[in-house]
Design an enzyme around this catalytic site. Sequence first.
Site, PDB file in Angstrom:
ATOM      1  N   GLU A 112       0.898  -1.165   0.000  1.00  0.00           N
ATOM      2  CA  GLU A 112       0.000   0.000   0.000  1.00  0.00           C
ATOM      3  C   GLU A 112       0.928   1.204   0.000  1.00  0.00           C
ATOM      4  OE1 GLU A 112      -1.215   3.160   0.597  1.00  0.00           O
ATOM      5  OE2 GLU A 112      -1.794   2.753   2.673  1.00  0.00           O
ATOM      6  N   GLU A 121       4.186   8.859  -3.678  1.00  0.00           N
ATOM      7  CA  GLU A 121       4.990   8.396  -2.544  1.00  0.00           C
ATOM      8  C   GLU A 121       6.111   7.460  -2.983  1.00  0.00           C
ATOM      9  OE1 GLU A 121       2.466   6.773   0.447  1.00  0.00           O
ATOM     10  OE2 GLU A 121       1.540   8.709   0.911  1.00  0.00           O
TER      11      GLU A 121
END
Length: 680
Positions: A112, A121
């Site tokens: 995730e 990210e």
Amino acid sequence: MFHEGHERPVLGNIKYYQGIRAAVSRVKDRGQKALVLDIGTGTGLLSMMAVTAGADFCYAIEVFKPMADAAVKIVEKNGFSDKIKVINKHSTEVTVGPDGDMPCRANILITELFDTELIGEGALPSYEHAHRHLVQENCEAVPHRATIYAQLVESRKMWSWNKLFPIHVQTSCGEQVIIPPLELERCPGAPSVYDIQLNQVSPADFTALSDVLPMFSVDFSKQVSSSAACHSRKFEPLASGRAQVVLSWWDIEMDPEGTIKCTMAPFWAHSDPGELQWRDHWMQCVYFLPEEESVVQGSALCLLAHHDDYCVWYSLQSTSPKKNGEVPSVRPVCDCQAHLLWNRPRFGEINDQDRTDQYVQALRTVLKPHGACLCVSDGSLLAMLAHHLGADQVLDTIFCLFPEASSGVGVFTVESSAASHRLMKKIFKANHLEDKITIIEKRPELLTSADLEGKKVSLLLGEPFFTTSLLPWHNLYFWYVRTAVDQHLEPGAVVMPQAASLHAVVVEFRDLWRIRSPCGDCEGFDVHIMDDMIKHALDFRESKEAEPHPLWEYPCRSLSDPQQILTFDFRQPVPLQPVRAEGSIELRRPGRSHGAVLWMEYHLTPDSTISTGLLEPAEDKGDCCWNPHCKQAVYFFSTTLDPRVPLGDPQTVNYTVEFHPHTGDVTMDFSLSDALDGGH
């Protein structure tokens, strides 16, 4: 991984669990051991799901040491220590081999690593490295695939978050128009995405120019590339208009068949509105085209999605790009300074014509035919408004040294950064005011009489707005500037705004309470240790502090009337002693008291007030209308809110609020009525 109870809601957890079960089954059906690599494990939840689903062993990677330590304890508490190894490293530092962190490569990859933009990210570099060094070729991956979608729209509201519009000023000599410099109009804008709760934007605020277009997909079960790329999608415009904004989101498929899917689509594009869930980490994206372009209904165009290893951006062209990759994929960068100085809400605030008109009306009542006017704010257009309304001298404070400023001109200004100096110089020049407004590049406390050409200031102006402000009361810096320049004010000088007040209202949030809600038991796994860690951190630092949130994105109901808590008189210098208020707020509506919202109101004149919070009285049900250009301060009453447990309806909320002149900080404490809420 983020706090599962908040960032990946229950439905997301369920989808992950379903996908993990299916992946483990596929591996087992091939007669293989199920070896799992979980990158960014957080609490270890996904690894525990994998073991419960039948995985033989899991390697759970977590780079943040406090989180990794918590994961070790959570894994042990749930009885999985013999099947899960927590590795406190970045995934790119993990080694494989007899003496490595993993004895062999994994055949199931669970992650995730996503943000609102999907790749912001570092998902692509992490996947790229994992496939090269940590997992087997053609491994199972959960999620299996992600797809980014885009929709081209025309929206004056959203475009106002990116460009400076002409600003109209009604004067006694007719209408004056402040125009943006050509450099601002041509600037592609800030390179970063604007992530918002798109479900809170009304469909009336934009016109769809395209259908929802699938722009590109990433298959996580195969080798992933983090290299820059461009993807093209041909479409026919649904309507003629001005192409300005691209709305974007993504979905993830947990299995190769695409039967287990989780989507971030806003309500108007959601395949199953019944599954629409609130999220505060996975939201939706607003991208601005480098410049607006005319589109004609029925005339085919190509929408291009570009990305590098961390960012996505969009462009429009009339024909499909050639397959040999000639389309440039250079990320746009602001070269006008405005997007470096003003964030998106600030653009919207400056473009708010009603707000400008309110300042103009107030200025008319305080401007004097003679005397100097000093404007103090970051990147403000107040000096220009004052000039157009007839000020003889306007001193707009920009905190740097501007040697080109000549003496004897009518308007002076002071700014806090080199970027704002350059920007304001461009705006003044575009409006032929470079000889009317002089920039004094000094901090206000260093101003001398010579800087002001020996004149005394008859009018001190501020919005107030300062780029370094996070919480509403941080703009009280204006009060400190007013105190610093006190010696330069003539007797009876007017200060605008003349005062400010801090207001509060007790609210029940529709969803925002979730960011302080404990995980407890998550999908049958005990993660109370995570809750205890967060509670300890909040008790240590933040439980008595407010945090900024743009509440137009986070609906809430007011349970009380708004109440004025503190007042600040800008006509007087900052006091030496703290300003303190104690009292209580009566709750008038039933509901769960999640917290108090605080904001500032600036009293420009006795008859004119600008609110950074509530814009109008709450409706009968308490629904609130918040200023969309400002962040309000939220003080949560508890770190252990649970929507399944009624919190009771206390009749009053007691408060103590104190302004500390030496630090400029505001501290506060709120407490609910113990007798009615069981001491909550």
